[in-house]
Design an enzyme around this catalytic site. Structure first.
Site, short mmCIF file in Angstrom:
data_model
loop_
_atom_site.label_atom_id
_atom_site.label_comp_id
_atom_site.label_asym_id
_atom_site.label_seq_id
_atom_site.Cartn_x
_atom_site.Cartn_y
_atom_site.Cartn_z
N ARG A 152 29.24 21.44 45.49
CA ARG A 152 28.23 20.49 44.64
C ARG A 152 26.98 20.39 45.25
O ARG A 152 26.81 20.54 46.73
CB ARG A 152 28.76 19.04 44.91
CG ARG A 152 29.78 18.73 43.94
CD ARG A 152 29.58 18.54 42.43
NE ARG A 152 30.52 18.25 41.65
CZ ARG A 152 31.41 19.04 40.99
NH1 ARG A 152 31.05 20.32 40.96
NH2 ARG A 152 32.53 18.55 40.24
N GLU A 208 20.80 18.66 39.12
CA GLU A 208 21.07 19.33 37.81
C GLU A 208 20.33 18.83 36.79
O GLU A 208 20.67 17.39 36.50
CB GLU A 208 22.39 19.84 37.88
CG GLU A 208 23.13 20.72 38.82
CD GLU A 208 24.54 21.04 38.87
OE1 GLU A 208 25.18 20.67 37.97
OE2 GLU A 208 25.08 21.62 39.86
N HIS A 233 25.83 26.25 37.32
CA HIS A 233 27.13 25.52 37.20
C HIS A 233 28.13 26.23 36.35
O HIS A 233 28.65 25.42 35.48
CB HIS A 233 27.01 24.05 37.08
CG HIS A 233 27.78 23.33 37.86
ND1 HIS A 233 27.51 21.90 38.12
CD2 HIS A 233 29.27 23.29 37.88
CE1 HIS A 233 28.72 21.28 38.52
NE2 HIS A 233 29.52 22.45 38.46
P1 NAP Z 1 40.27 20.28 47.67
O1 NAP Z 1 41.41 21.07 47.48
O2 NAP Z 1 40.37 18.93 48.03
O3 NAP Z 1 39.61 20.68 49.11
C1 NAP Z 1 38.58 20.24 49.64
C2 NAP Z 1 38.56 20.54 51.13
O4 NAP Z 1 37.40 19.93 51.79
C3 NAP Z 1 39.74 20.19 51.93
O5 NAP Z 1 40.23 21.18 52.84
C4 NAP Z 1 39.06 18.94 52.82
O6 NAP Z 1 39.88 18.96 54.18
C5 NAP Z 1 37.73 19.34 53.04
N1 NAP Z 1 36.93 18.18 53.37
C6 NAP Z 1 36.47 17.24 52.57
N2 NAP Z 1 35.74 16.21 53.21
C7 NAP Z 1 35.42 17.12 54.31
C8 NAP Z 1 34.28 16.73 55.38
N3 NAP Z 1 33.37 15.58 55.48
N4 NAP Z 1 34.16 17.76 56.21
C9 NAP Z 1 34.97 18.83 56.24
N5 NAP Z 1 35.77 19.37 55.21
C10 NAP Z 1 35.96 18.31 54.29
O7 NAP Z 1 39.26 20.40 46.49
P2 NAP Z 1 38.96 21.79 45.68
O8 NAP Z 1 39.74 21.88 44.67
O9 NAP Z 1 39.26 22.93 46.48
O10 NAP Z 1 37.52 21.78 45.31
C11 NAP Z 1 36.59 21.43 46.13
C12 NAP Z 1 35.31 21.01 45.59
O11 NAP Z 1 34.59 22.21 44.81
C13 NAP Z 1 35.43 20.03 44.36
O12 NAP Z 1 35.26 18.59 44.88
C14 NAP Z 1 34.38 20.13 43.42
O13 NAP Z 1 33.41 19.18 43.74
C15 NAP Z 1 33.92 21.63 43.82
N6 NAP Z 1 33.99 22.69 42.59
C16 NAP Z 1 32.94 23.08 41.87
C17 NAP Z 1 33.02 23.91 40.82
C18 NAP Z 1 31.89 24.40 40.04
O14 NAP Z 1 31.92 24.47 38.72
N7 NAP Z 1 31.03 24.88 40.85
C19 NAP Z 1 34.47 24.15 40.43
C20 NAP Z 1 35.48 23.43 41.01
C21 NAP Z 1 35.29 22.59 41.86
P3 NAP Z 1 40.00 17.72 55.11
O15 NAP Z 1 40.51 16.70 54.28
O16 NAP Z 1 40.89 18.50 56.13
O17 NAP Z 1 38.79 17.68 55.87
#
Ligand code: NAP
Length: 316
Positions: free
Chosen positions: A235, A264, A282
């Protein structure tokens, strides 16, 4: 049930909903916020999209609202505190977007390290006069270190793809994985500062929260190698965009691949001026296959709720 879908999404994914319920969805594009406020008044379920806000102002005019099925994995567009206060269930669609987002992260890594977008642009503009062997050089991915911040679903999928290109993967998350998981994923946990100091590419995969906002700022860019690249498909506000522009200007980093922006669709003006930056609007999940699968997943979440079953992918 009355279901409001705020933007047009592929109907292939919505068959069950359309056949069995009253569904309001624009034929193309999206409803304006004012139109949403009008349609939501007697709505039971809202199918919202990750790129448009669902504030208290929208929810409070919908006394019947019971569920928000968000299209996308990120749900920072929703006022969760108010949804919680109202007892509104919220779900997301993680699985369909995992691999496409990882693919796009790899695409940005390749584009920026191998200078693909830059060379394409310069060729078209007639600016590549010099085809000599020591001109227009990029960097090889093989044996470089990729530092993943947030080793969740997308972070792990990106790690696997990067390993296929011969990259070594380090990661940082708040919680360290078990030894077995780390072995399976062929990666090790390091502290954030160590990851920034030792990575050739840093790729962001954390959700946007109060804790991750501006996680990458001036100090973090200064810790990175001058030869390192940063990739953001998470993000926009996870990076302080002004600090990114300064780091590029001061050559504290070698380049960036950015899919998401702080405000954005506005992009910090200076970012357009750097040849070593690849920008995309995006589109990390922007494939037709993914849009159909995501619509289906959002609809399945709704169907489960209506059937009184446990809602898959429930986040609130
Ligand atoms: P996920 O499976 O929930 O993974 C998120 C990771 O971030 C977890 O490993 C979590 O581990 C870590 N995390 C959370 N808060 C943190 C912090 N303060 N410091 C360090 N690590 C932290 O989510 P995902 O499915 O991989 O998606 C991740 C993000 O990608 C989404 O939330 C979304 O905003 C973004 N995204 C963007 C697009 C796009 O179109 N560009 C598409 C899809 C997703 P811990 O809890 O151990 O910290």
């Amino acid at each position: 049930m009355k279901i409001l879908i705020t933007q047009y999404i592929p109907t292939e994914g919505l068959r069950d909903l359309l056949e069995n319920h009253e569904v309001i969805m624009p034929e193309t594009g999206g409803f304006t916020f004012e139109e949403q406020k009008e349609h939501i008044k007697d709505t039971d379920i809202l199918l919202s999209l990750f790129n448009s806000p669902v504030p208290k102002e929208l929810m409070e005019v919908a006394p019947n609202l019971k569920m928000i099925s968000n299209f996308g994995v990120g749900y920072n567009n929703i006022d969760l505190n108010y949804a919680k206060e109202r007892g509104v269930i919220v779900s997301n669609t993680p699985d369909p977007v995992t691999l496409p987002t990882a693919e796009h992260s790899m695409g940005l890594i390749l584009a920026v390290m191998r200078r693909i977008s830059e060379m394409d642009r310069k060729l078209r503009e007639g600016k590549v006069a010099d085809w000599k062997v020591m001109s227009n050089l990029g960097n090889t991915l093989n044996e470089k270190t990729l530092g993943i911040i947030g080793l969740g679903k997308i972070g792990q999928a990106t790690a696997k793809l990067a390993q296929a290109f011969g990259m070594n993967v380090l990661y940082y998350s708040r919680n360290q994985k078990s030894e077995t998981e780390e072995q399976e994923l062929n990666t090790v946990w390091v502290a954030l500062d160590d990851l920034l100091r030792s990575s050739d590419v840093v790729s962001l995969h954390v959700p946007l929260t109060a804790e991750t906002k501006h996680m990458i700022c001036t100090k973090e860019f200064q810790l990175m190698k001058n030869s390192a690249y940063i990739i953001n498909t998470a993000r926009g506000p996870v990076i302080d965009e002004k600090a990114l522009a300064n780091a590029l200007e001061n050559r504290e980093i070698a380049g960036a691949g950015i899919d998401v922006f702080e405000e954005e669709p506005k992009i910090h003006e200076k970012l357009f001026g750097f040849d070593n930056v690849v920008l995309t609007p995006h589109i990390a999940t922007g494939t037709i296959e993914t849009r159909i699968e995501t619509a289906k997943c959002a609809a399945d979440n709704i169907m489960a709720f209506i059937a009184g079953e446990e809602v898959p992918n429930r986040v609130l």
